[in-house]
Design a protein around this motif. Structure first.
Motif, PDB file in Angstrom:
ATOM      1  N   VAL A   1      -4.098  13.576  -0.540  1.00 40.72           N
ATOM      2  CA  VAL A   1      -2.993  12.866  -1.197  1.00 40.72           C
ATOM      3  C   VAL A   1      -3.454  11.512  -1.740  1.00 40.72           C
ATOM      4  N   VAL A   2      -4.403  10.868  -1.055  1.00 42.39           N
ATOM      5  CA  VAL A   2      -4.928   9.611  -1.587  1.00 42.39           C
ATOM      6  C   VAL A   2      -5.683   9.873  -2.886  1.00 42.39           C
ATOM      7  N   ALA A   3      -6.478  10.939  -2.920  1.00 48.54           N
ATOM      8  CA  ALA A   3      -7.234  11.259  -4.134  1.00 48.54           C
ATOM      9  C   ALA A   3      -6.317  11.595  -5.303  1.00 48.54           C
ATOM     10  N   GLU A   4      -5.103  12.080  -4.999  1.00 47.25           N
ATOM     11  CA  GLU A   4      -4.190  12.525  -6.055  1.00 47.25           C
ATOM     12  C   GLU A   4      -3.139  11.482  -6.416  1.00 47.25           C
ATOM     13  N   LEU A   5      -3.235  10.278  -5.872  1.00 40.40           N
ATOM     14  CA  LEU A   5      -2.281   9.231  -6.228  1.00 40.40           C
ATOM     15  C   LEU A   5      -2.340   8.932  -7.729  1.00 40.40           C
ATOM     16  N   THR A   6      -1.197   8.664  -8.310  1.00 41.68           N
ATOM     17  CA  THR A   6      -1.142   8.292  -9.717  1.00 41.68           C
ATOM     18  C   THR A   6      -1.609   6.842  -9.875  1.00 41.68           C
ATOM     19  N   ILE A   7      -2.642   6.649 -10.664  1.00 46.52           N
ATOM     20  CA  ILE A   7      -3.259   5.338 -10.816  1.00 46.52           C
ATOM     21  C   ILE A   7      -3.239   4.941 -12.292  1.00 46.52           C
TER      22      ILE A   7
ATOM     23  N   ARG B   1      -6.446  -0.297  -4.410  1.00 52.19           N
ATOM     24  CA  ARG B   1      -5.755   0.196  -3.214  1.00 52.19           C
ATOM     25  C   ARG B   1      -6.146   1.639  -2.906  1.00 52.19           C
ATOM     26  N   GLN B   2      -6.262   2.454  -3.926  1.00 45.04           N
ATOM     27  CA  GLN B   2      -6.646   3.849  -3.705  1.00 45.04           C
ATOM     28  C   GLN B   2      -8.044   3.948  -3.103  1.00 45.04           C
ATOM     29  N   ILE B   3      -8.984   3.171  -3.620  1.00 43.14           N
ATOM     30  CA  ILE B   3     -10.357   3.225  -3.112  1.00 43.14           C
ATOM     31  C   ILE B   3     -10.413   2.770  -1.656  1.00 43.14           C
ATOM     32  N   LEU B   4      -9.745   1.647  -1.349  1.00 39.71           N
ATOM     33  CA  LEU B   4      -9.783   1.138   0.027  1.00 39.71           C
ATOM     34  C   LEU B   4      -9.126   2.115   0.994  1.00 39.71           C
ATOM     35  N   LEU B   5      -7.997   2.700   0.592  1.00 38.69           N
ATOM     36  CA  LEU B   5      -7.358   3.709   1.440  1.00 38.69           C
ATOM     37  C   LEU B   5      -8.246   4.936   1.585  1.00 38.69           C
ATOM     38  N   GLY B   6      -8.881   5.347   0.494  1.00 37.82           N
ATOM     39  CA  GLY B   6      -9.733   6.525   0.560  1.00 37.82           C
ATOM     40  C   GLY B   6     -10.882   6.364   1.530  1.00 37.82           C
ATOM     41  N   LEU B   7     -11.398   5.152   1.661  1.00 41.88           N
ATOM     42  CA  LEU B   7     -12.491   4.907   2.594  1.00 41.88           C
ATOM     43  C   LEU B   7     -12.018   4.822   4.039  1.00 41.88           C
TER      44      LEU B   7
ATOM     45  N   TYR C   1       0.844  -1.193   0.000  1.00 44.85           N
ATOM     46  CA  TYR C   1       0.000   0.000   0.000  1.00 44.85           C
ATOM     47  C   TYR C   1       0.881   1.246   0.000  1.00 44.85           C
ATOM     48  N   PRO C   2       0.444   2.310  -0.656  1.00 51.38           N
ATOM     49  CA  PRO C   2       1.302   3.497  -0.802  1.00 51.38           C
ATOM     50  C   PRO C   2       1.730   4.054   0.547  1.00 51.38           C
ATOM     51  N   GLN C   3       2.979   4.437   0.640  1.00 56.04           N
ATOM     52  CA  GLN C   3       3.490   5.134   1.818  1.00 56.04           C
ATOM     53  C   GLN C   3       3.224   6.623   1.637  1.00 56.04           C
ATOM     54  N   LEU C   4       2.423   7.186   2.523  1.00 54.86           N
ATOM     55  CA  LEU C   4       1.911   8.539   2.347  1.00 54.86           C
ATOM     56  C   LEU C   4       2.623   9.592   3.189  1.00 54.86           C
ATOM     57  N   VAL C   5       3.572   9.155   4.009  1.00 55.77           N
ATOM     58  CA  VAL C   5       4.175  10.078   4.976  1.00 55.77           C
ATOM     59  C   VAL C   5       4.820  11.265   4.290  1.00 55.77           C
TER      60      VAL C   5
ATOM     61  N   GLY D   1       6.525  -5.373   7.576  1.00 56.79           N
ATOM     62  CA  GLY D   1       7.138  -5.491   6.262  1.00 56.79           C
ATOM     63  C   GLY D   1       6.135  -5.534   5.124  1.00 56.79           C
ATOM     64  N   ASP D   2       6.516  -4.936   3.999  1.00 51.81           N
ATOM     65  CA  ASP D   2       5.727  -4.961   2.752  1.00 51.81           C
ATOM     66  C   ASP D   2       4.436  -4.152   2.815  1.00 51.81           C
ATOM     67  N   ASP D   3       4.285  -3.288   3.809  1.00 55.94           N
ATOM     68  CA  ASP D   3       3.192  -2.303   3.851  1.00 55.94           C
ATOM     69  C   ASP D   3       1.803  -2.917   3.676  1.00 55.94           C
ATOM     70  N   PRO D   4       1.337  -3.738   4.625  1.00 53.84           N
ATOM     71  CA  PRO D   4      -0.032  -4.250   4.554  1.00 53.84           C
ATOM     72  C   PRO D   4      -1.043  -3.141   4.837  1.00 53.84           C
ATOM     73  N   PHE D   5      -2.302  -3.442   4.556  1.00 55.47           N
ATOM     74  CA  PHE D   5      -3.353  -2.427   4.635  1.00 55.47           C
ATOM     75  C   PHE D   5      -3.491  -1.836   6.028  1.00 55.47           C
ATOM     76  N   ASP D   6      -3.484  -2.678   7.067  1.00 54.69           N
ATOM     77  CA  ASP D   6      -3.719  -2.136   8.411  1.00 54.69           C
ATOM     78  C   ASP D   6      -2.631  -1.152   8.815  1.00 54.69           C
ATOM     79  N   GLU D   7      -1.377  -1.469   8.512  1.00 52.47           N
ATOM     80  CA  GLU D   7      -0.287  -0.556   8.878  1.00 52.47           C
ATOM     81  C   GLU D   7      -0.318   0.720   8.056  1.00 52.47           C
ATOM     82  N   ALA D   8      -0.784   0.642   6.802  1.00 55.80           N
ATOM     83  CA  ALA D   8      -0.900   1.846   5.989  1.00 55.80           C
ATOM     84  C   ALA D   8      -1.854   2.841   6.622  1.00 55.80           C
TER      85      ALA D   8
END
Length: 399
Positions: A161-167, A175-181, A128-132, A230-237
């Motif tokens: 920033v989630v809305a502006e991710l390059t898709i 991934r963008q939709i799930l993060l956005g929610l 999942y994208p690292q947004l920091v 490791g590997d940026d799972p959804f919950d940690e994102a």
């Protein structure tokens, strides 16, 4: 977006009706096209008031071949509908009855392939994208140091920033939709299951005091903790962004920036993939609703917390048992057993030579998961034992 009418849902002699007293807000989020003429979408169901400043997100089966969460979600729909009808919801609760329409549609040689995206080979619950870095450019130091403004400001930046991710791909848009929610939620519960397993939880070590009541209410005997798996799972994102952003802003400013743990995210492993029955699903749904009540999302008496079955374990102390060669896997120790290092867990029988290899526990701990396939390839992770000491480093999750 459309308004959905609750459909009938029944099992055995019990019947739960999703009545028409109110239309649930049902949102459809289309993914980018994978090919001309194809269109998949994520569906989210929204319950409760949206003006209270709090939000919980529960999503089912991001690994689409893990069916227990799909059934639990249907029982949650019934319970959330009743809570909304009675006015007991104190915050927005977003339910994704299936989080992964890509994986639900994947089949190869009559086998459902829901853990990995067939187009890219990537695990649906990794990368999942690292947004920091992106969020750190958006926020004001003055506002993040203001206790009343820091969380709303950071959440507004996160949504942007989630809305502006390059898709460019269907998987990226999922991934963008799930993060956005979920990225602006106070609570995120990601429902999964293992191959054959006891119910268990994954969460951050720092979040354990808030997650422990969930473990008690669900009766989870195994609770695995790590700040970074490791590997940026959804919950940690969703959850670990907050301490990582605080560290980034502190390094940039030369000041100590402290941010609250504004998102509590938990991966809930609903036993094994074959543990699909209405009795278990109804019980799990009640436990999740009780946790919402304990957390203040639902009004009413706070449930009495049962005892904790076992102390939590470091994820770095969860050691896999690996098959050294191909063969027939013959389990000899039951799930839930407390084992010592060297105890025999299974036999691995070579079908050509007939030789038997004993698969022993690498550590003292609780045997909580194993592979349900009975013929395995060399290198397969065939069992997991939760130990008490952190013995591993680096990537702690399986592929």
């Amino acid at each position: 977006m459309k308004l959905g009418i609750r459909a009938a849902f029944s099992w055995q002699s019990r019947r739960v009706s999703f009545t028409e007293h109110q239309a649930i807000k049902e949102c459809h989020h289309p993914l980018v096209l994978s090919a001309p003429g194809t269109q998949r979408e994520v569906v989210s169901l929204h319950y409760g008031p949206i003006d209270r400043g709090r939000k919980a997100v529960i999503q089912a089966s991001l690994h689409a071949d893990e069916a227990p969460g799909l059934l639990v979600a249907q029982h949650l729909r019934a319970q959330l509908a009743e809570l909304e009808q009675s006015g007991q919801l104190q915050a927005e609760v977003v339910l994704l009855p299936f989080a992964n329409p890509i994986g639900l549609a994947q089949s190869l040689l009559h086998r459902h392939i829901g853990r990995f995206d067939l187009a890219s080979g990537q695990n649906f619950n990794r990368h999942y994208p690292q947004l920091v870095e992106l969020v750190a450019r958006q926020v004001s130091l003055d506002e993040v140091q203001d206790p009343e403004r820091c969380v709303p400001q950071v959440r507004a930046a996160l949504r942007q920033v989630v809305a502006e991710l390059t898709i460019t791909t269907e998987l990226q848009s999922l991934r963008q939709i799930l993060l956005g929610l979920a990225i602006d939620a106070d609570l995120v519960l990601d429902l999964h299951s293992d191959s054959e397993a006891l119910l268990h939880l994954y969460t951050a070590t720092s979040l354990w005091p808030v997650v422990e009541p969930l473990a008690r209410l669900l009766g989870s005997p195994v609770n695995l903790l790590a700040e970074e798996s490791g590997d940026d799972p959804f919950d940690e994102a969703c959850s670990m962004l907050w301490p990582r952003l605080a560290a980034k802003l502190s390094a940039q400013s030369g000041q100590t920036i402290e941010l609250p743990a504004a998102c509590v995210a938990v991966t809930v492993e609903l036993r094994g993939a074959g543990d699909v029955c209405h009795e278990l699903a109804a019980s799990d749904a009640r436990g999740l609703i009780d946790y919402l009540r304990w957390s203040g999302f639902v009004v009413g008496p706070v449930p009495t917390l049962p005892g904790l079955l076992h102390p939590p374990s470091p994820l770095a102390g969860c050691l896999p048992v690996v098959a050294p060669h191909a063969g027939v896997l013959v389990p000899v120790t039951d799930l839930g057993a407390l084992v010592r290092a060297g105890d025999r867990l299974a036999d691995l029988v070579d079908p050509l030579s007939g030789c038997v290899t004993t698969l022993a526990s690498p550590v003292a701990g609780l045997l909580f998961a194993r592979l349900r396939e009975r013929y395995v390839q060399a290198g397969a992770r065939v069992a997991k034992v939760a130990g008490t000491e952190a013995l591993r480093a680096g990537k702690l999750l399986s592929d």
